[in-house]
Design a protein around this motif. Structure first.
Motif, PDB file in Angstrom:
ATOM      1  N   PRO A   1     -11.661  -4.459  -9.703  1.00 41.15           N
ATOM      2  CA  PRO A   1     -10.237  -5.120 -10.037  1.00 41.15           C
ATOM      3  C   PRO A   1      -9.391  -4.232 -10.430  1.00 41.15           C
ATOM      4  O   PRO A   1      -9.574  -3.418 -11.530  1.00 41.15           O
ATOM      5  N   ARG A   2      -8.237  -3.982 -10.106  1.00 39.62           N
ATOM      6  CA  ARG A   2      -7.268  -3.005 -10.488  1.00 39.62           C
ATOM      7  C   ARG A   2      -6.053  -3.734 -11.234  1.00 39.62           C
ATOM      8  O   ARG A   2      -5.133  -3.048 -11.438  1.00 39.62           O
ATOM      9  N   LYS A   3      -6.114  -5.115 -11.472  1.00 44.17           N
ATOM     10  CA  LYS A   3      -5.106  -5.638 -12.271  1.00 44.17           C
ATOM     11  C   LYS A   3      -5.846  -6.593 -13.027  1.00 44.17           C
ATOM     12  O   LYS A   3      -6.780  -7.239 -12.547  1.00 44.17           O
ATOM     13  N   MET A   4      -5.419  -7.182 -13.974  1.00 37.51           N
ATOM     14  CA  MET A   4      -6.088  -8.118 -15.023  1.00 37.51           C
ATOM     15  C   MET A   4      -6.156  -9.318 -14.265  1.00 37.51           C
ATOM     16  O   MET A   4      -6.972 -10.231 -14.473  1.00 37.51           O
ATOM     17  N   ASP A   5      -5.027  -9.757 -13.486  1.00 41.95           N
ATOM     18  CA  ASP A   5      -5.186 -11.198 -13.106  1.00 41.95           C
ATOM     19  C   ASP A   5      -6.244 -11.263 -12.115  1.00 41.95           C
ATOM     20  O   ASP A   5      -7.163 -12.294 -11.752  1.00 41.95           O
TER      21      ASP A   5
ATOM     22  N   ILE B   1       0.782  -1.108  -0.011  1.00 47.46           N
ATOM     23  CA  ILE B   1       0.026   0.048   0.107  1.00 47.46           C
ATOM     24  C   ILE B   1       0.742   1.404  -0.208  1.00 47.46           C
ATOM     25  O   ILE B   1       0.463   2.103  -0.751  1.00 47.46           O
ATOM     26  N   ALA B   2       2.019   1.212   0.896  1.00 49.56           N
ATOM     27  CA  ALA B   2       2.808   2.577   0.851  1.00 49.56           C
ATOM     28  C   ALA B   2       3.376   2.566  -0.514  1.00 49.56           C
ATOM     29  O   ALA B   2       3.677   3.910  -0.912  1.00 49.56           O
ATOM     30  N   ASP B   3       3.730   1.731  -1.584  1.00 48.71           N
ATOM     31  CA  ASP B   3       4.391   1.705  -2.717  1.00 48.71           C
ATOM     32  C   ASP B   3       3.371   1.880  -3.887  1.00 48.71           C
ATOM     33  O   ASP B   3       3.779   1.862  -4.697  1.00 48.71           O
ATOM     34  N   GLY B   4       2.039   1.916  -3.380  1.00 52.93           N
ATOM     35  CA  GLY B   4       0.938   2.025  -4.146  1.00 52.93           C
ATOM     36  C   GLY B   4       0.930   1.071  -5.290  1.00 52.93           C
ATOM     37  O   GLY B   4       0.392   1.043  -6.386  1.00 52.93           O
ATOM     38  N   LYS B   5       1.490  -0.262  -4.782  1.00 53.21           N
ATOM     39  CA  LYS B   5       1.417  -1.372  -5.819  1.00 53.21           C
ATOM     40  C   LYS B   5       0.236  -2.385  -5.395  1.00 53.21           C
ATOM     41  O   LYS B   5      -0.202  -2.099  -4.257  1.00 53.21           O
TER      42      LYS B   5
ATOM     43  N   LYS C   1       3.100   7.122  -6.917  1.00 50.81           N
ATOM     44  CA  LYS C   1       3.248   5.811  -7.406  1.00 50.81           C
ATOM     45  C   LYS C   1       1.904   5.268  -7.700  1.00 50.81           C
ATOM     46  O   LYS C   1       1.571   4.399  -8.542  1.00 50.81           O
ATOM     47  N   ARG C   2       0.676   5.786  -6.722  1.00 45.17           N
ATOM     48  CA  ARG C   2      -0.604   5.124  -7.307  1.00 45.17           C
ATOM     49  C   ARG C   2      -1.081   5.685  -8.601  1.00 45.17           C
ATOM     50  O   ARG C   2      -1.782   4.746  -9.063  1.00 45.17           O
ATOM     51  N   PHE C   3      -0.686   6.932  -9.049  1.00 47.59           N
ATOM     52  CA  PHE C   3      -1.209   7.100 -10.366  1.00 47.59           C
ATOM     53  C   PHE C   3      -0.532   6.507 -11.316  1.00 47.59           C
ATOM     54  O   PHE C   3      -1.103   5.919 -12.353  1.00 47.59           O
ATOM     55  N   LYS C   4       0.779   5.970 -11.142  1.00 46.72           N
ATOM     56  CA  LYS C   4       1.595   5.173 -12.253  1.00 46.72           C
ATOM     57  C   LYS C   4       0.674   4.014 -12.146  1.00 46.72           C
ATOM     58  O   LYS C   4       0.448   3.244 -13.414  1.00 46.72           O
ATOM     59  N   THR C   5       0.661   3.284 -10.954  1.00 45.40           N
ATOM     60  CA  THR C   5      -0.025   1.792 -10.801  1.00 45.40           C
ATOM     61  C   THR C   5      -1.091   1.970 -11.653  1.00 45.40           C
ATOM     62  O   THR C   5      -1.578   1.146 -12.374  1.00 45.40           O
ATOM     63  N   PHE C   6      -2.017   3.337 -11.495  1.00 48.49           N
ATOM     64  CA  PHE C   6      -3.381   3.127 -12.152  1.00 48.49           C
ATOM     65  C   PHE C   6      -3.534   3.275 -13.350  1.00 48.49           C
ATOM     66  O   PHE C   6      -3.925   2.457 -14.472  1.00 48.49           O
ATOM     67  N   VAL C   7      -2.537   3.918 -14.021  1.00 52.05           N
ATOM     68  CA  VAL C   7      -2.536   4.044 -15.506  1.00 52.05           C
ATOM     69  C   VAL C   7      -1.833   2.957 -16.260  1.00 52.05           C
ATOM     70  O   VAL C   7      -2.240   2.268 -17.078  1.00 52.05           O
TER      71      VAL C   7
END
Ligand code: UDP
Ligand code: MG
Length: 229
Positions: free
Chosen positions: A125-129, A82-86, A177-183
């Motif tokens: 879901p925030r990731k395909m898997d 969470i801290a890493d936005g992953k 980092k959260r923005f980057k993960t989102f995109v």
């Protein structure tokens, strides 16, 4: 990444049969709510809970609760992600969601007349898997409500929220980092469902009240009526 050793002949068994989802989409109506951090998902979910009898499950809230649970074996890992936005490994999040749905159903919550139960899954879901795993093993969704908001506006909202939210990830560094993960990771999920005609896209720059007016219209088009009105 090192490649896995190829299975020996004995281990090469036939592919596992496709899992059956735990819940039927005929009786459990799942709507995913996506949008960048600060797009207003939580605010609009509260409106939908009040007017449509949805039960609200936030993947982030479930992860934070698990992180704080005394005996959790995943607490430390969740905190780092969470801290890493992953995105936390999907097994953990999907299991937390399945447990939460089951708990609500056991309590008899989320039922809307004779029409089954309604669940809003906020921030997932925030990731395909995760998307594919949830759809095939827990419950296929009805559609995804996607709040489309420019990054500049989201950043402004998050920094403002950070003054009072107490969330360790509402700081400039984690937000980036959260923005980057989102995109990179979450937008492909929106695009995947969009190709299937299962995305309701709502512009999310205006006031919460205006946005909700649009949301209500779109819910009706998808066959979701308000309750008790
Ligand atoms: N998270 C995750 N998997 C999910 C949902 C959330 O790993 O399916 C993690 C991720 O690190 C994310 C954080 O939880 O940045 C906060 O998510 P939440 O939805 O609460 O916040 P938002 O970014 O929407 O404000
Ligand atoms: Mg949220």
């Amino acid at each position: 990444m090192p490649s896995l050793p190829s299975p020996s002949h004995k281990e090469r068994i036939s592919a596992p049969s496709k899992p059956t989802p735990t819940f039927s989409p005929d009786t459990v109506h799942v709507v995913y709510v996506l949008g960048g951090p600060g797009a207003g998902k939580g605010t609009q979910c509260a409106n939908l809970v009040r007017d449509y009898g949805f039960k609200h499950l936030s993947a982030g809230d479930l992860l934070r609760a698990e992180q704080d649970r005394k005996d959790s074996e995943f607490g430390g890992m969740i905190k780092e992600y969470i801290a890493d936005g992953k995105i936390v490994p999907m097994e953990v999040t999907v299991q937390l969601l399945e447990n939460a749905i089951q708990a609500k159903l056991d309590e008899g919550e989320g039922q809307v007349g004779g029409k089954g139960s309604r669940f809003l899954i906020d921030g997932f879901p925030r990731k395909m898997d995760q998307a594919l795993h949830f759809e095939s093993s827990v419950c296929p969704s009805q559609f995804t409500l996607f709040f489309d908001c420019p990054e500049e506006e989201m950043q402004k909202r998050l920094l403002h929220r950070g003054e009072t939210s107490g969330r360790s990830d509402d700081n400039a560094e984690s937000i980036k980092k959260r923005f980057k993960t989102f995109v990179e990771t979450s937008m492909p999920v929106v695009e995947y469902f969009e190709k299937e005609g299962k995305v309701v896209r709502v512009e999310a720059t205006e006031s919460p009240e205006r946005i909700y007016e649009v949301v209500k219209g779109r819910m009706g088009e998808r066959g979701f009526e308000m309750i008790g009105k």
